[in-house]
Design an enzyme around this catalytic site. Structure first.
Site, PDB file in Angstrom:
ATOM      1  N   GLU A 116       0.855  -1.195   0.000  1.00 22.83           N
ATOM      2  CA  GLU A 116       0.000   0.000   0.000  1.00 22.83           C
ATOM      3  C   GLU A 116       0.879   1.230   0.000  1.00 22.83           C
ATOM      4  OE1 GLU A 116      -1.961  -0.138   3.759  1.00 22.83           O
ATOM      5  OE2 GLU A 116      -2.973  -1.996   3.261  1.00 22.83           O
ATOM      6  N   LYS A 118       2.179   4.564   1.573  1.00 20.77           N
ATOM      7  CA  LYS A 118       2.238   5.057   2.942  1.00 20.77           C
ATOM      8  C   LYS A 118       1.813   6.522   2.921  1.00 20.77           C
ATOM      9  CE  LYS A 118       5.643   5.432   6.704  1.00 20.77           C
ATOM     10  NZ  LYS A 118       4.812   6.159   7.560  1.00 20.77           N
ATOM     11  N   ASP A 120       1.312  10.189   4.108  1.00 21.61           N
ATOM     12  CA  ASP A 120       2.056  11.060   5.016  1.00 21.61           C
ATOM     13  C   ASP A 120       1.089  11.986   5.742  1.00 21.61           C
ATOM     14  OD1 ASP A 120       4.244  11.992   6.259  1.00 21.61           O
ATOM     15  OD2 ASP A 120       5.015  13.169   4.583  1.00 21.61           O
ATOM     16  N   TYR A 230      -6.952   1.673   6.627  1.00 26.57           N
ATOM     17  CA  TYR A 230      -6.234   0.473   6.201  1.00 26.57           C
ATOM     18  C   TYR A 230      -6.223  -0.628   7.246  1.00 26.57           C
ATOM     19  CZ  TYR A 230      -2.803   3.485   8.506  1.00 26.57           C
ATOM     20  OH  TYR A 230      -2.181   4.338   9.372  1.00 26.57           O
ATOM     21  N   LYS A 316      10.729   3.480   3.068  1.00 24.60           N
ATOM     22  CA  LYS A 316      10.695   4.942   2.952  1.00 24.60           C
ATOM     23  C   LYS A 316      11.379   5.406   1.674  1.00 24.60           C
ATOM     24  CE  LYS A 316       8.992   6.659   6.885  1.00 24.60           C
ATOM     25  NZ  LYS A 316       9.847   7.249   7.831  1.00 24.60           N
ATOM     26  N   CYS A 410      14.395  48.781   1.411  1.00 23.95           N
ATOM     27  CA  CYS A 410      13.448  47.976   0.647  1.00 23.95           C
ATOM     28  C   CYS A 410      13.828  48.004  -0.842  1.00 23.95           C
ATOM     29  CB  CYS A 410      12.033  48.524   0.840  1.00 23.95           C
ATOM     30  SG  CYS A 410      10.827  47.745  -0.242  1.00 23.95           S
ATOM     31  N   CYS A 413      10.934  50.239  -2.784  1.00 28.17           N
ATOM     32  CA  CYS A 413      10.646  51.653  -2.537  1.00 28.17           C
ATOM     33  C   CYS A 413      11.797  52.386  -1.876  1.00 28.17           C
ATOM     34  CB  CYS A 413       9.379  51.794  -1.702  1.00 28.17           C
ATOM     35  SG  CYS A 413       9.615  51.303   0.010  1.00 28.17           S
ATOM     36  N   CYS A 428       9.428  46.201   5.646  1.00 26.20           N
ATOM     37  CA  CYS A 428       9.364  47.531   5.064  1.00 26.20           C
ATOM     38  C   CYS A 428       8.115  48.173   5.657  1.00 26.20           C
ATOM     39  CB  CYS A 428       9.242  47.437   3.540  1.00 26.20           C
ATOM     40  SG  CYS A 428       8.833  49.019   2.794  1.00 26.20           S
ATOM     41  N   CYS A 433       4.486  51.523  -0.081  1.00 27.31           N
ATOM     42  CA  CYS A 433       5.477  50.771  -0.860  1.00 27.31           C
ATOM     43  C   CYS A 433       4.757  50.039  -2.005  1.00 27.31           C
ATOM     44  CB  CYS A 433       6.190  49.765   0.035  1.00 27.31           C
ATOM     45  SG  CYS A 433       7.198  48.585  -0.890  1.00 27.31           S
TER      46      CYS A 433
HETATM   47  S1  IVH Z   1      -0.161   0.144   8.930  1.00 29.93           S
HETATM   48  C1  IVH Z   1       0.433  -2.243  12.688  1.00 29.93           C
HETATM   49  N1  IVH Z   1      -0.505   1.294   6.589  1.00 29.93           N
HETATM   50  O1  IVH Z   1       2.746   5.098   9.139  1.00 29.93           O
HETATM   51  C2  IVH Z   1       0.322  -1.518  11.415  1.00 29.93           C
HETATM   52  N2  IVH Z   1       0.401   2.586   8.356  1.00 29.93           N
HETATM   53  O2  IVH Z   1       5.393   4.645  10.232  1.00 29.93           O
HETATM   54  C3  IVH Z   1       0.039  -0.097  11.596  1.00 29.93           C
HETATM   55  N3  IVH Z   1       0.812   4.922   7.776  1.00 29.93           N
HETATM   56  O3  IVH Z   1       1.685   4.651  12.460  1.00 29.93           O
HETATM   57  C4  IVH Z   1       0.223   0.805  10.476  1.00 29.93           C
HETATM   58  N4  IVH Z   1       0.112   4.808   5.697  1.00 29.93           N
HETATM   59  O4  IVH Z   1       0.347   6.266  10.933  1.00 29.93           O
HETATM   60  C5  IVH Z   1      -0.079   1.432   7.861  1.00 29.93           C
HETATM   61  N5  IVH Z   1      -0.912   2.223   4.494  1.00 29.93           N
HETATM   62  C6  IVH Z   1      -0.505   2.352   5.756  1.00 29.93           C
HETATM   63  C7  IVH Z   1      -0.025   3.573   6.250  1.00 29.93           C
HETATM   64  C8  IVH Z   1       0.423   3.646   7.562  1.00 29.93           C
HETATM   65  C9  IVH Z   1       0.600   5.598   6.646  1.00 29.93           C
HETATM   66  C10 IVH Z   1       1.395   5.502   9.009  1.00 29.93           C
HETATM   67  C11 IVH Z   1       0.717   5.084  10.285  1.00 29.93           C
HETATM   68  C12 IVH Z   1       1.790   4.385  11.094  1.00 29.93           C
HETATM   69  C13 IVH Z   1       3.040   4.978  10.512  1.00 29.93           C
HETATM   70  C14 IVH Z   1       4.229   4.071  10.741  1.00 29.93           C
END
Ligand code: IVH
Length: 691
Positions: A116, A118, A120, A230, A316, A410, A413, A428, A433
């Site tokens: 999946e 991740k 942010d 998720y 990451k 500035c 001006c 300024c 200005c």
């Molecule tokens: S699973 C036990 N799935 O990333 C499993 N986490 O670095 C729990 N996060 O605390 C997390 N996208 O806040 C999972 N597709 C995803 C995610 C995800 C973002 C975040 C989540 C977690 C953190 C860990």
């Protein structure tokens, strides 16, 4: 159809269209039709209050702002994820998983995974009872979080009631996921903050986290947060993760759609590589890929460590950094006169787009990092959005490179620049200005303010060049003939200059827009004036509370501070602006031009009573447990109290968290009451109950 039946039907329709719009981004009806359904439901509910239920779409933002967030325990610990930063680390994870699943010493060749994106954002846990949302909590330390139910309800991608078409949700269950802010909403929000002279957020995640910490659900609703889910915590969850995601989606919950079943490590690596690039085209930030063992039975066999599950890992993406030549350091003058340095770079392609300018934050930061013109610098796209200069590559510095100096005048001006005590930003102060005027006029005409379509950056520049306007009021004396005759010069791709006349048709359109803007609601005008610290919300509160420009102009600083949601900084800023004779003259001229200066009585709701902490001053020191210090300050200010930075005889009480230092000692010396965090929370609770 009786009202009860129609109400049920409307709710069903509205839920359906909310899902189409906010979850699937694929609306079936126009906004106006949706609004009409909502209005009809509101009308019917007002006429039949006994039929109102908490899961009605009209109840997303209810009641008033919270005084603080309660701490709540999670039913099951919210674990975090172990990280991998390279292909080797991912292969090592797959090895561990396969060896962990070996039976009779036979290691399986491959394991079914789900990959999946991740997200942010910040983690969130929702509790549903019989399909109706009853609680939303932040992760906190994983064991205890904060109860943010009212904020979660304000997020329109989150259904207040789950669909039960295929499978009824369990009597009580928890779903977990991530709240985030789309890039589009993030940019809109930062633009508004910049316009209001407020500090901008560095990236969508900080903005989402900051928004969720806000105690006012109405603000959360306006910021356009969204969410993806998720995880399902329930006794009756499906046997595989893929099925769980499908189930969450079938209940109407938003699930990020690009997840994929991957058999074995090679398929996972392909997914990771694919999204390393493709992610840039998404409308939300993703900082990696989460890899999870698909089978629930296999997960159970693998178990967890004290911190992480052994069956999942977060890969990451590396933050993209590149080096390039810093050609020049220039300064930009904003609407509030803030003068900030920025880097003009040798254009470079990084994280999906070409970067030729990057922020340098402020003069102090620049001096600390000793960044010089002519340096080769390392540039990063933080959160994939705002490029920033990390620092110079000293080994490649030209011998004649000189330390950079902030100009003392500035650049537009020539007025002397000042740095107010305790601030990092140079300003300024010249009210006329041209750079400030340009940004100010753009802000006045912006969609979120007076909404004068067509009066954008280039027309404003032409009007200023031609000395046709020198303040907002002059806009209202422009004639169609004057506008039509304006010419602008642009350069074609072949280098030829072409002159363009603004023309009669465009002129007529803009004049009509200017005319229409005279009937705007009062808050748009207050916001458009560009008073420091007054954002859209602040302007709405002021318009509602005072009802007319005259009343606002006559308001004493105490009247302003007594207004619910108006803190001392905003109150002082408004008063100072209104005290300036030039500004008063401007308001008079806008009135003479025929702009609306009142809120019609029927649109006015009763003015909020003065805050219960009025006249009291607190100092907050040390680390608080249940809330951040900002949340504590906000709670006090919202209730009409003041927060000071240092303890004096005037201090009402000092709120002391863990590891408090000299301020607590000074309070003891002066005999000033000390409140620990529990005492402070009790105070807020008492006020909550009394109000
Ligand atoms: S699973 C036990 N799935 O990333 C499993 N986490 O670095 C729990 N996060 O605390 C997390 N996208 O806040 C999972 N597709 C995803 C995610 C995800 C973002 C975040 C989540 C977690 C953190 C860990």
């Amino acid at each position: 159809m009786n009202p009860a039946e129609r109400i049920e039907e409307l709710r069903r329709l509205i839920r359906h269209h909310e899902e189409r719009y906010y979850v699937l981004a694929d609306p079936e009806i126009a906004d106006a039709e949706f609004d009409a359904l909502m209005k009809e439901l509101e009308r019917l509910e007002t006429g039949n209050p006994a039929l109102i239920t908490d899961d009605s779409p009209t109840r997303r933002v209810g009641g008033r702002a919270e005084a603080h967030f309660e701490a709540v325990d999670h039913a099951q610990v919210m674990l975090s994820l172990d990280n991998a930063y390279s292909e080797e680390e991912l292969r090592a994870f797959d090895d561990r998983v396969r060896r962990g699943l070996a039976e009779n010493s036979v290691v399986p060749a491959s394991v079914p995974y789900v990959a999946e994106l991740k997200i942010d954002g910040l983690s969130i846990a929702l509790t549903f009872e019989n399909g109706v949302i009853v609680r939303g909590a932040t992760r906190g330390d994983g064991v205890r979080g904060e109860d943010v139910t009212s904020n979660v309800r304000a997020i329109r991608a989150i259904p207040l009631r789950l669909k039960a078409d295929e499978l009824a949700p369990q009597a009580r269950m928890e779903v977990r996921g991530e709240v985030y802010l789309s890039r589009k909403s993030f940019e809109r929000m930062n633009q508004e903050r910049e316009d209001a002279g407020e500090p901008i957020f560095q990236n969508p995640r900080n903005a989402a986290a900051g928004t969720m910490r806000n105690l006012d659900p109405a603000l959360v609703a306006r910021r356009g947060l969204s969410a993806f889910f998720y995880q399902l915590v329930s006794d009756a969850a499906p046997g595989s993760h893929g099925e769980t995601l499908e189930q969450l989606r079938a209940w109407g919950l938003p699930v990020e759609q690009h997840w994929q079943r991957c058999e074995g490590i090679e398929a996972l690596l392909a997914f990771v590589h694919e999204w390393g690039e493709k992610r840039r085209a998404l409308d939300f930030d993703t900082d990696g890929v989460v890899i999870k063992v698909d089978s629930v039975a296999q997960r159970a066999a693998l178990g967890t460590t004290s911190k992480f599950p052994r069956w999942a890992i977060a890969f990451k993406f590396p933050a993209e950094q590149k080096t390039t030549l810093l050609r020049k350091i220039e300064v930009n003058v904003g609407r509030t006169g803030a003068v900030t340095p920025f880097a003009v770079l040798e254009p470079i392609f990084i994280a999906g787009s070409t970067v030729s300018m990057a922020t340098l934050h402020n003069a102090d930061d620049l001096a600390r990092k000793d960044i010089r013109e002519g340096d080769t610098v390392l540039v990063e796209k933080a959160g994939d959005v705002i490029p920033r200069v990390i620092g110079p590559v000293l080994s490649r510095r030209p011998p004649d490179a000189q330390p950079w100096q902030m100009p003392d005048t500035c650049p537009r001006c020539g007025a002397a620049l000042h740095r107010p005590e305790g601030e990092v930003v140079w300003r300024c102060e010249n009210t006329s200005c041209p750079a400030k005027l340009q940004r100010g006029l753009e802000h006045f005409a912006a969609r979120s303010a007076m909404n004068i379509e067509g009066l954008g950056e280039s027309l404003v520049a032409q009007l200023l060049d031609g000395r046709l306007v020198k303040d907002y009021a002059d806009i209202y004396s422009l004639s169609a003939d004057t506008l039509a005759g304006l010419t602008s010069v642009s350069v074609r791709t072949d280098g030829k200059e072409i002159q363009r006349r603004f023309g009669e048709k465009n002129a007529a359109k803009v004049i009509a827009q200017i005319e229409r803007s005279k009937t705007n609601e009062l808050w748009r005008l207050i916001y458009g004036l560009g008073i420091r610290h007054v954002g859209e919300r602040g302007a709405q509160v002021l318009a509602q509370a005072f009802g007319s420009m005259d009343a606002l102009m006559a308001a004493k600083i105490d009247d302003l501070q007594d207004t619910h949601e108006i803190g001392p900084v905003l109150a002082e800023s408004v008063r100072n602006w209104l005290d300036e004779p030039r500004n008063r003259g401007l308001v008079d001229r806008l009135r003479d031009a025929g702009l609306r200066m009142e809120v019609p009585p029927e649109e006015r709701i009763a003015r909020a009573a003065p805050g219960p902490l009025k006249g009291r001053t607190y100092v907050v020191t040390g680390t608080l447990d249940a809330m951040t210090r900002e949340a504590a300050v906000e709670a006090i200010e919202r209730l009409g109290g003041k927060v000071a930075g240092s303890v004096s005889k005037k201090t009402t009480a000092v709120i002391v968290g863990a590891d408090a230092g000299t301020k607590a000692a000074k309070a003891r010396d002066l005999g000033i009451p000390i409140l620990d965090e529990t005492g402070f929370l009790e105070l807020l609770n008492d006020i909550g109950r009394a109000g």
